[in-house]
Design an enzyme around this catalytic site. Structure first.
Site, PDB file in Angstrom:
ATOM      1  N   SER A 233      37.985  38.633  35.143  1.00  0.00           N
ATOM      2  CA  SER A 233      37.000  37.907  35.982  1.00  0.00           C
ATOM      3  C   SER A 233      35.436  37.917  35.516  1.00  0.00           C
ATOM      4  O   SER A 233      34.974  38.934  35.453  1.00  0.00           O
ATOM      5  CB  SER A 233      37.243  38.223  37.421  1.00  0.00           C
TER       6      SER A 233
ATOM      7  N   HIS B 286      39.008  34.149  34.197  1.00  0.00           N
ATOM      8  CA  HIS B 286      39.032  33.854  35.717  1.00  0.00           C
ATOM      9  C   HIS B 286      37.764  33.521  36.089  1.00  0.00           C
ATOM     10  O   HIS B 286      36.752  34.415  35.935  1.00  0.00           O
ATOM     11  CB  HIS B 286      39.688  35.131  36.178  1.00  0.00           C
TER      12      HIS B 286
ATOM     13  N   ASP C 213      35.555  33.170  39.517  1.00  0.00           N
ATOM     14  CA  ASP C 213      35.612  33.095  40.681  1.00  0.00           C
ATOM     15  C   ASP C 213      34.471  32.329  41.404  1.00  0.00           C
ATOM     16  O   ASP C 213      33.330  32.617  41.426  1.00  0.00           O
ATOM     17  CB  ASP C 213      35.562  34.599  41.065  1.00  0.00           C
TER      18      ASP C 213
ATOM     19  N   GLY D 249      35.916  38.028  48.279  1.00  0.00           N
ATOM     20  CA  GLY D 249      34.533  37.922  48.401  1.00  0.00           C
ATOM     21  C   GLY D 249      33.612  38.830  47.361  1.00  0.00           C
ATOM     22  O   GLY D 249      32.595  38.412  46.962  1.00  0.00           O
ATOM     23  N   PHE D 250      34.197  39.978  46.999  1.00  0.00           N
ATOM     24  CA  PHE D 250      33.691  40.980  46.277  1.00  0.00           C
ATOM     25  C   PHE D 250      34.575  41.488  45.056  1.00  0.00           C
ATOM     26  O   PHE D 250      35.573  41.776  45.441  1.00  0.00           O
ATOM     27  CB  PHE D 250      32.923  41.836  46.966  1.00  0.00           C
TER      28      PHE D 250
ATOM     29  N   GLY E 247      35.449  44.660  42.615  1.00  0.00           N
ATOM     30  CA  GLY E 247      35.145  46.205  42.778  1.00  0.00           C
ATOM     31  C   GLY E 247      36.079  47.024  44.110  1.00  0.00           C
ATOM     32  O   GLY E 247      35.706  47.972  44.522  1.00  0.00           O
TER      33      GLY E 247
ATOM     34  N   ASP F 229      45.213  39.447  41.796  1.00  0.00           N
ATOM     35  CA  ASP F 229      43.852  39.482  41.693  1.00  0.00           C
ATOM     36  C   ASP F 229      43.207  40.425  42.736  1.00  0.00           C
ATOM     37  O   ASP F 229      43.651  40.202  43.974  1.00  0.00           O
ATOM     38  CB  ASP F 229      43.492  37.908  41.936  1.00  0.00           C
ATOM     39  N   GLY F 230      42.401  41.431  42.449  1.00  0.00           N
ATOM     40  CA  GLY F 230      41.843  42.384  43.281  1.00  0.00           C
ATOM     41  C   GLY F 230      42.183  43.621  43.201  1.00  0.00           C
ATOM     42  O   GLY F 230      43.391  44.091  43.342  1.00  0.00           O
TER      43      GLY F 230
ATOM     44  N   GLY G 272      38.464  42.142  37.345  1.00  0.00           N
ATOM     45  CA  GLY G 272      36.838  41.998  36.972  1.00  0.00           C
ATOM     46  C   GLY G 272      36.526  43.343  36.592  1.00  0.00           C
ATOM     47  O   GLY G 272      36.172  43.758  35.471  1.00  0.00           O
ATOM     48  N   SER G 273      36.206  44.413  37.602  1.00  0.00           N
ATOM     49  CA  SER G 273      35.583  45.603  37.211  1.00  0.00           C
ATOM     50  C   SER G 273      36.279  46.376  36.167  1.00  0.00           C
ATOM     51  O   SER G 273      35.673  46.853  35.213  1.00  0.00           O
ATOM     52  CB  SER G 273      35.229  46.271  38.354  1.00  0.00           C
TER      53      SER G 273
HETATM   54  C1  DX5 Z   1      37.950  38.698  44.801  1.00  0.00           C
HETATM   55  C2  DX5 Z   1      38.092  37.931  43.647  1.00  0.00           C
HETATM   56  C3  DX5 Z   1      38.454  38.588  42.377  1.00  0.00           C
HETATM   57  C4  DX5 Z   1      37.481  39.718  41.897  1.00  0.00           C
HETATM   58  C5  DX5 Z   1      38.413  40.716  41.311  1.00  0.00           C
HETATM   59  O1  DX5 Z   1      37.256  38.180  45.578  1.00  0.00           O
HETATM   60  O2  DX5 Z   1      38.783  36.554  43.725  1.00  0.00           O
HETATM   61  O3  DX5 Z   1      38.803  37.605  41.135  1.00  0.00           O
HETATM   62  O4  DX5 Z   1      36.678  39.406  40.978  1.00  0.00           O
HETATM   63  O5  DX5 Z   1      37.352  41.756  41.065  1.00  0.00           O
HETATM   64  P1  DX5 Z   1      37.976  43.259  40.972  1.00  0.00           P
HETATM   65  O6  DX5 Z   1      39.308  43.144  39.656  1.00  0.00           O
HETATM   66  O7  DX5 Z   1      37.049  44.279  40.641  1.00  0.00           O
HETATM   67  O8  DX5 Z   1      38.732  43.768  42.084  1.00  0.00           O
HETATM   68 ZN    ZN Z   2      39.566  35.607  41.717  1.00  0.00          ZN
END
Ligand code: DX5
Ligand code: ZN
Length: 222
Positions: A11, A36, A38, A145-146, A148, A178-179, A200-201
């Protein structure tokens, strides 16, 4: 090691937005399968990211499929914009969609693949009437929303239900999660039925991106 493997979709949310091109290049060189994207509107989720202009700019930098995840209250208003940007998947939230059947038809008519997403508090049965029409079902493992955040692991059980429904009814969607995915827990998500792993992270914090991607894909190191 998981017996199944999955596609890895880093992401871009966790990238340094001042160095997006470098981030896209890193994803491409890592062996990842999708990017991905977001999209957050500050209404559906308490954060803001970017819109179709950024997606179009990313499109120019890569041939990887753009997996756009629309965390917005009026997804129908953004179909044309993301189609114009060259998005491949347009995934909207069932919680934000009054006329989800129409939205799916419009996404297809615009030349993209429709996906639908559920937040942790939404049960799988909320998707019952539309599962036959989508190419992707995105199961959120955190409240969106975030990046990590820590995975709410009970949400992984939705994968078994969605895989069983797909089998029973002959549906064709990919199952994405996801997440809160890490290189340590990705294998469990793959074993439980995920076809696509969003991270993402876990991707951007990893010192060795190729190794991280192989782990996200449920493959052995090397
Ligand atoms: C959550 C997003 C995710 C996010 C995942 O709001 O939809 O795609 O980027 O980030 P990580 O992998 O760090 O939880
Ligand atoms: Zn996402």
């Amino acid at each position: 090691m998981a017996e199944r493997t999955a596609l890895a979709a880093p992401s871009i949310l966790s990238a340094d937005f001042g160095r997006l091109a470098e981030a896209v290049e890193l994803i491409g060189a890592s062996g990842a399968d999708w990017i991905h994207v977001d999209v957050m509107d500050g209404h559906f989720v308490p954060n803001l990211t970017f819109g179709p202009k950024t997606a179009a700019d990313i499109r120019k930098l890569t041939k990887l499929p753009l997996d756009c995840h629309l965390m917005v209250t009026n997804p129908q208003d953004h179909i044309a914009g993301f189609a114009g940007a060259g998005a491949d998947y347009f995934t909207f939230h069932v919680e934000a969609a009054l006329h989800s059947n129409r939205i799916i038809q419009n996404i297809k008519a615009a030349g993209m693949k429709p996906g639908v997403c559920v937040v942790p508090g939404t049960p799988v049965h909320a998707l019952d009437e539309i599962l036959g029409d989508v190419d992707l079902v995105l199961v959120l493992l955190v409240n969106p929303g975030f990046g990590g955040q820590k995975m709410i692991s009970s949400c992984l059980e939705k994968l078994a239900k969605l895989a069983a429904l797909r089998e029973e009814r002959g549906y064709r969607y990919l199952l994405s999660v996801d997440g809160g995915i890490t290189t340590e827990n990705a294998g469990t998500a793959v074993e439980k039925g995920a076809d696509v792993i969003v991270a993402g992270s876990a991707f951007f914090d990893a010192p060795d991106k190729r190794d991280a991607v192989r782990k996200l894909q449920g493959k052995a190191a090397g």
